[in-house]
Design a protein around this motif. Structure first.
Motif, PDB file in Angstrom:
ATOM      1  N   SER A  11       5.948   3.349 -13.447  1.00  0.00           N
ATOM      2  CA  SER A  11       6.679   3.663 -14.673  1.00  0.00           C
ATOM      3  C   SER A  11       7.644   4.805 -14.388  1.00  0.00           C
ATOM      4  CB  SER A  11       5.713   4.055 -15.797  1.00  0.00           C
ATOM      5  OG  SER A  11       6.412   4.755 -16.804  1.00  0.00           O
ATOM      6  N   THR A  45       9.567  -0.363 -13.037  1.00  0.00           N
ATOM      7  CA  THR A  45       8.292  -0.817 -12.497  1.00  0.00           C
ATOM      8  C   THR A  45       8.544  -1.690 -11.269  1.00  0.00           C
ATOM      9  OG1 THR A  45       7.427  -0.810 -14.746  1.00  0.00           O
ATOM     10  CG2 THR A  45       6.174  -2.089 -13.151  1.00  0.00           C
ATOM     11  N   VAL A 100       4.767   0.179 -21.621  1.00  0.00           N
ATOM     12  CA  VAL A 100       5.625   0.881 -20.675  1.00  0.00           C
ATOM     13  C   VAL A 100       7.010   0.997 -21.305  1.00  0.00           C
ATOM     14  CG1 VAL A 100       6.627   0.805 -18.357  1.00  0.00           C
ATOM     15  CG2 VAL A 100       4.299  -0.026 -18.730  1.00  0.00           C
TER      16      VAL A 100
END
Lengths: 266, 407
Positions: free
Chosen positions: B217, B330, B307
Motif C-alpha cells: 500500500s 500495490t 486500500v
C-alpha cells in the motif's frame, strides 16, 4: 434505589465504584461487559443492602496497572478493596468473570464475607484436554456469541454508533481486559478447582438455564466442589441473569442471604 | 536500490474451499492439504529462488500459519535450506513473529545458524504478526507490542558477543543462562528489519535505526517513511534511503499486456489473503483502544481491510483489478519501461526507497511465467535502478540542528 458513581483509590489504583443503599454490605463483582446494563439489578439489591460495585482494573474507568497480568492480581485487588471499605459479614456476589474472581478471593481469605453467590461463574476446568467446558467465543462471529450469551439477544442489542465516546471506550476496554485475563488457559485457572474446598461459607450457585457459553451442568460441577453450596437455575436467562432477570435474581440473592444461607451455615 | 523477490508459496488447490468457507485462514481444515502437491510447490519455489541467486535478486521469505495462502509455516527452515543452496544473494526473513513465540532465544539461535551457514548473508526481520496469527499461536492479543519489544531486545542481546552467559528476568521472558552457539557471522548481529503500518511504528523503528518495511500500500509506505524520517531528525540523524523498504506485486512482460496478465495472476495472493473469518480479524487488545472505539463508531466492520489509491479512492483488494492495484501502488505492471517508470515515480512519492521487494510470484502464476518475470526484471529493469535519483530528505536541516543542540 439509584446507584451513585464515584472514584476510590484502592491499593494505589484509581477505581470506579458504583454504590448505593443501606444495611448489610454486598460486594458485586461484574462480568465480561463491566457494569453496563446492570442498573436494574444493582438498584434492586440496593433496596436491601449497602451495595458496592467496582469496575475491575481494565474495565469501566478503572485504571489497569501494567503489572496486573493474571486473575490473581484481580483477586488480591478486590481483597484490598474489601479492606478499604472495611467490609464485615458481607455478601459477595460474582457474575461471569466476577464469579471467578470471587472464588479466587475466597480460597485465599473469607474473613470479610459470610455468604457467597456465584452467578454463571467462570474459572474452573472439568473436561479432559480435548473437551472445552467454556465455548471459545474468540472463534465465533459476534452475532453467534450474542446468541450463546443471551436467552433473548435482543435484550441488550444497541446501535453502537449512537453511544458516546466514553461508553464506547468502556465497551472496548471491557472486551480487551476480559480477553486478556482469560486468554490462556482459556477462561480458567487449572488449580482453582483444587482449592475450592477452602470456601467455608454458605454458597449459592445460580445459573441462567439458557447459557450457551458455559452450561448449567458446568455450574452443578462448580457447586459440587464447594462444601456447602446449593445450586439453582434461573429461567429465561442466559449467561447474564444480572441483565436478563435482574429482579428475579435479586430476589434469589435476598432469599438466600436472609433465610437459606443462614440455615446452611448452621 | 536493492531488489528482493518474495513469494508466500500459496496453495491454490484449496482456494475454492476457502471462498466457500469465507476464510482462507485458521478455520480451513488441513485435510484439504495434499502433501504430494505441497512438495511440488516447495520444490518449484526453491528452483525459483535458485534462479534469483543466478540473477542477483535477493530473496525474502515470511511465514503464516493455518492458511492456504502461505505454505511457508516456518521461515527458519526454508531460509536454512536457501542458506546452503544459494551462494551470492542476501536472504531476508520478514520475519520472525517474535510476540507469538514463547522462546525468543530459540529465534536468536535459528537466525544465528542461518547467518553462519550463509556466511553472513542474513537480514533479520522481526515482525508483530497479523491479527489472525494470534489464534494459531494462541498468543495473547493484549500487550502484544510490549511483548514484541521485550523479545526484540532479548534476541539482539542474545546474538551479540558476550563474555559470559547472561540471565534475563523480564516481564514476559525468563532465562537462566543465555549463551547461544553459534553466534552470528555478522557482528554484533545481522541487519534488523521491522514491518510497520502506522506513523507510530515509523517512529519506534527510527529510534532503533532499523529498516522500516511497508507492504502493498503506497499510502502506508509514505506515512511510515515520513514518520521515520521526522523521528530520525528529532534524534539528530538523517535517515538514509537504505532504511526504507517496500513490497509490491510485479508483473513484467515483453509487452504491456503480458506484464499485466502476469500481475493479474500474481494478485491471486492479495485477492485471497485478506479473506478471514470475522472473529480472527481484530482480536480484542490487538489494536489500541482509540482505534477500536473509532471502528465501533463507523458501524459493522468491513469484511476486509480496504486500500487507498493515490487519488483517494478506496478499493477492495479481494476484487480489485490490475489498474486499481496499480493506482494504490500495490502493483507495478507492464513492459520493462513502464515498470521502471512506475518504480521511479513511486520512489519520488515516498521520499526515496532503498529496498524494493517484488512479489514476482503469487497466486497461480506458473513456474515458467515466474522465471520469465524474474529474468525480464533482472535484465531490463534492475540495471536501470541506479539511474533513479532520490528526493532530498526534507528533515535534513532539522536533523543538523538537533545534532548540534545535543553536543
Amino acid at each position: 434505589m439509584a446507584m451513585t458513581s464515584g472514584f476510590e483509590t484502592i491499593t494505589g489504583v484509581r477505581t470506579e465504584v458504583l454504590s448505593g443503599g443501606q444495611g448489610r454490605s454486598l460486594l458485586f463483582l461484574h462480568g465480561a461487559f463491566g457494569l453496563r446494563h446492570h442498573e436494574i439489578f444493582l438498584a434492586a439489591l440496593a433496596t436491601a443492602y449497602r451495595v458496592i460495585a467496582p469496575a475491575h482494573p481494565g474495565f469501566g474507568e478503572t485504571e489497569w496497572p501494567r503489572e496486573f497480568r493474571t486473575i490473581d492480581d484481580l483477586a488480591y485487588f478486590h481483597l484490598e478493596l474489601a479492606d478499604h471499605f472495611a467490609l464485615d459479614d458481607a455478601v459477595l456476589v460474582g457474575s461471569c468473570l466476577g464469579g471467578w474472581i470471587a472464588a479466587e478471593m475466597l480460597i485465599r481469605s473469607t474473613s470479610r464475607f459470610s455468604q457467597l453467590v456465584l452467578v454463571n461463574a467462570l474459572g474452573c476446568k472439568f473436561g479432559d484436554r480435548l473437551t472445552r467446558d467454556i465455548t471459545d467465543i474468540h472463534a465465533l462471529p459476534q452475532a453467534e456469541v450474542d446468541a450463546l450469551l443471551f436467552d433473548e439477544p435482543g435484550n441488550v442489542q444497541t446501535d453502537l454508533r449512537t453511544l458516546s465516546d466514553d461508553d464506547l471506550t468502556a465497551i472496548v476496554r471491557a472486551r480487551e481486559a476480559f480477553t486478556y485475563f482469560g486468554w490462556k488457559p482459556y477462561m480458567h485457572n487449572p488449580t482453582l478447582r483444587r482449592w475450592l474446598h477452602r470456601i467455608d461459607l454458605p454458597t449459592l450457585v445460580l445459573w441462567g438455564s439458557a447459557d450457551g457459553f458455559v452450561s448449567p451442568d458446568y455450574g452443578r460441577k462448580f457447586a459440587a466442589e464447594i462444601p456447602s453450596a446449593q445450586f439453582e437455575e434461573i429461567h429465561a436467562a442466559g449467561h447474564f441473569p444480572t441483565i436478563e432477570q435482574p429482579q428475579a435474581l435479586a430476589a434469589f440473592i435476598r432469599d438466600f442471604a436472609e433465610n437459606r444461607g443462614a440455615d446452611a451455615a448452621a | 536500490m536493492k531488489v528482493w523477490h518474495f513469494s508466500e508459496m500459496a496453495y491454490p488447490p484449496a482456494w475454492d474451499a476457502g471462498y466457500e468457507l469465507g476464510s482462507f485462514r485458521v478455520m480451513l481444515p488441513n485435510q484439504l492439504c495434499e502433501p504430494e502437491t505441497v512438495a511440488d510447490i516447495y520444490h518449484r519455489h526453491f528452483d525459483e529462488f535458485m534462479l534469483c541467486d543466478e540473477l542477483g535478486i535477493n530473496i525474502m521469505l515470511n511465514e503464516h500459519h493455518s492458511t492456504a495462502t502461505c505454505l511457508n509455516a516456518a521461515v527458519p527452515l526454508t531460509l536454512a535450506i536457501l542458506a546452503r543452496i544459494t551462494s551470492k544473494v542476501r536472504l531476508l526473513s520478514l520475519g520472525s513473529p517474535i510476540a507469538n513465540r514463547p522462546d525468543p532465544v530459540r529465534v536468536a539461535e535459528e537466525m544465528a545458524m542461518i547467518d553462519v551457514i550463509s556466511r553472513g548473508r542474513l537480514e533479520m526481520g522481526l515482525v508483530k504478526g497479523a491479527p489472525y496469527e494470534v489464534a494459531p499461536a494462541n498468543s495473547n492479543p493484549g500487550r502484544l507490542m510490549e511483548r514484541f519489544w521485550e523479545a526484540h531486545d532479548l534476541v539482539l542481546k542474545a546474538m551479540s558477543p558476550q563474555t559470559e552467559p547472561f540471565s534475563w528476568e523480564g516481564e514476559f521472558f525468563h532465562y537462566r543462562k543465555v549463551n547461544i552457539w553459534p553466534r552470528p557471522w555478522q557482528q554484533p548481529h545481522p541487519p534488523v528489519w521491522i514491518t510497520g503500518l502506522s506513523p507510530h511504528s515509523g517512529r519506534a523503528i527510527a529510534e532503533r535505526r532499523h529498516v522500516a518495511a511497508a507492504l502493498l500500500s503506497g499510502g502506508i509506505a509514505a506515512n511510515l517513511f515520513d514518520a521515520y524520517r521526522q523521528r530520525a531528525a528529532e534524534l539528530g540523524w538523517v535517515a538514509p534511503v537504505d532504511r526504507f523498504a517496500y513490497c509490491v506485486l510485479v508483473g513484467v512482460g515483453q509487452t504491456e499486456a503480458e506484464g499485466r496478465r502476469r500481475a493479474d495472476q500474481v494478485a491471486g495472493y492479495v485477492r485471497t489473503s485478506p479473506i478471514v473469518a470475522e472473529p480472527f480479524k481484530n482480536p480484542p487488545g490487538y489494536a489500541p483502544v482509540a482505534a477500536n472505539v473509532q471502528a465501533l463508531k463507523t458501524g459493522p466492520t468491513q469484511s476486509v481491510v480496504r486500500v487507498q489509491t493515490v487519488d483517494g479512492r478506496t478499493i477492495d483488494p479481494t476484487k480489485a483489478s490490475v489498474q486499481e492495484f496499480m493506482d494504490s501502488r500495490t502493483m507495478f505492471a507492464g513492459n520493462p519501461d513502464q515498470v521502471f517508470e512506475q518504480i521511479k515515480q513511486f520512489n519520488q512519492e515516498v521520499g526515496g526507497l532503498g529496498h524494493l521487494i517484488i512479489m514476482a510470484q503469487g497466486g497461480t502464476l506458473s513456474f515458467e511465467d515466474t522465471c520469465d518475470n524474474l529474468r525480464l526484471f533482472a535484465s531490463e529493469v534492475m540495471p536501470r535502478l541506479s539511474e533513479i535519483e532520490h528526493p532530498e530528505n526534507p528533515y535534513a536541516e532539522r536533523a543538523e540542528k538537533a545534532a548540534s543542540a545535543a553536543q
